[in-house]
Design an enzyme around this catalytic site. Structure first.
Site, PDB file in Angstrom:
ATOM      1  N   ASP A  48       0.838  -1.197   0.000  1.00  0.00           N
ATOM      2  CA  ASP A  48       0.000   0.000   0.000  1.00  0.00           C
ATOM      3  C   ASP A  48       0.874   1.248   0.000  1.00  0.00           C
ATOM      4  OD1 ASP A  48      -2.976   1.146   1.050  1.00  0.00           O
ATOM      5  OD2 ASP A  48      -1.252   2.318   1.712  1.00  0.00           O
ATOM      6  N   TYR A  53       2.729  10.110  -0.150  1.00  0.00           N
ATOM      7  CA  TYR A  53       3.877   9.598   0.580  1.00  0.00           C
ATOM      8  C   TYR A  53       5.199   9.959  -0.089  1.00  0.00           C
ATOM      9  CZ  TYR A  53       0.282   6.527   2.636  1.00  0.00           C
ATOM     10  OH  TYR A  53      -0.842   6.013   3.232  1.00  0.00           O
ATOM     11  N   LYS A  82      -3.157   5.879  -4.015  1.00  0.00           N
ATOM     12  CA  LYS A  82      -4.241   6.814  -3.692  1.00  0.00           C
ATOM     13  C   LYS A  82      -4.073   8.118  -4.457  1.00  0.00           C
ATOM     14  CE  LYS A  82      -3.769   4.864   0.930  1.00  0.00           C
ATOM     15  NZ  LYS A  82      -2.381   4.405   0.827  1.00  0.00           N
ATOM     16  N   HIS A 115      -7.677   9.589  -1.397  1.00  0.00           N
ATOM     17  CA  HIS A 115      -6.932   9.604  -0.137  1.00  0.00           C
ATOM     18  C   HIS A 115      -7.694  10.320   0.969  1.00  0.00           C
ATOM     19  CE1 HIS A 115      -2.532   9.453   1.449  1.00  0.00           C
ATOM     20  NE2 HIS A 115      -3.389   9.093   2.373  1.00  0.00           N
TER      21      HIS A 115
END
Length: 294
Positions: A48, A53, A82, A115
């Site tokens: 994931d 990120y 996401k 997200h």
């Protein structure tokens, strides 16, 4: 309950998703690449990540190398990413997603999530996800951090039901109302931050339960997730801990201990709408993600 690292849950569109995977939040590109390679080596089949990120490129590198090193195919791994908040909207989501695929070195993802529910944007974003889904570039689509009100809006206005709602979830933050709402509508609940950081791992009550089973607190929490029918994606940058996080299939928590842990909920959230920058659709939504090229 006889689970294993290969155990899956069938989502509401028929796609099978592993119950246990690995997350890469707060890991740089180099670390994400290494962690993904370790994860694949040690039997993980779900990874994931997210554009936010800043490590999709590292995940893509790790996935490509990990598959090659273990003589596996892309379809052997369940990959989630996401849509970044600054990309939300219909055309902007479609454009951004193509770039995400390139960073991930793949032509599809297994699960694509919104997200965060950026107000005024997320319905257009959901329409884009539906198009991506129908084109086969995402095998399943879902949401993350959606409360009941926003889930209702998606269900009322969308043509595809979300398969997943990924929320912060651990013994001190159990989101019972949202979990129940999702369960009643066959939307699978998934935990981010399942270990809840130090405030959970250092909980004396959980330490006592862990001693009883001769397991770590982390292993107790991850086993509790499984027995709650919650998909869980712990992260680690240490190979030994990645292995330890998989050692949860040789024991089962008693019903009494599950119910005991269920009483620990005190809504100790790390993030939520009241303090979240994107809530209320602020102006100046730009892609400010730092891509960690180290």
């Amino acid at each position: 309950m006889d689970y294993s690292l290969d155990s899956t849950i069938t989502l509401n569109n028929g796609v099978k998703m592993p119950r246990l995977g690995m997350g890469v939040w707060k890991i740089n590109n180099a670390g994400a690449s290494q962690s993904v390679q370790w994860a694949i080596k040690h039997g993980y089949r779900a990874i994931d990540t997210a554009k936010q990120y800043g490590n999709e490129a590292g995940v893509g590198q790790g996935l490509t190398k990990g598959l090659a090193d273990n003589n596996m195919k892309r379809e052997d791994i369940f990959l989630t990413t996401k849509i970044f908040n600054g990309d939300q909207g219909y055309e902007s989501t479609l454009e951004a997603f193509e770039d995400q695929l390139k960073r991930l070195q793949t032509d599809y993802v297994d699960l694509l999530l919104i997200h965060w529910p950026v107000d005024g944007k997320y319905l257009d974003t959901w329409r884009a996800l539906e198009k991506i889904y129908h084109e086969g570039k995402a095998r399943a689509i879902g949401v993350s951090n959606f409360n009941i009100t926003r889930l209702k809006t998606i269900l009322k206005n969308g043509s595809v039901k979300p398969t997943i709602n990924q929320m912060e979830f651990h013994p001190l933050c159990q989101e019972e109302d949202i979990r129940n709402y999702c369960e009643q509508r066959n939307i699978q609940f998934e935990a981010w931050s399942p270990l809840g950081g130090g405030k959970v791992l250092n909980d004396e009550r959980l330490k006592k339960i862990a001693a009883k089973y001769n397991k770590s607190v982390a292993q107790i929490i991850l086993r509790w997730d499984l027995q709650q029918n919650v998909i869980t994606i712990p992260k680690s940058v240490h190979e030994e801990r990645l292995i330890q996080n998989t050692q949860i299939f040789d024991f089962e928590l008693s019903n009494e201990d599950v119910q005991e842990i269920n009483t620990y909920d005190n809504e100790a959230r790390d993030l939520w709408y009241s303090g979240f920058y994107w809530h209320g659709n602020p102006t100046g939504m730009k892609d400010s993600v730092k891509q960690w090229n180290d």
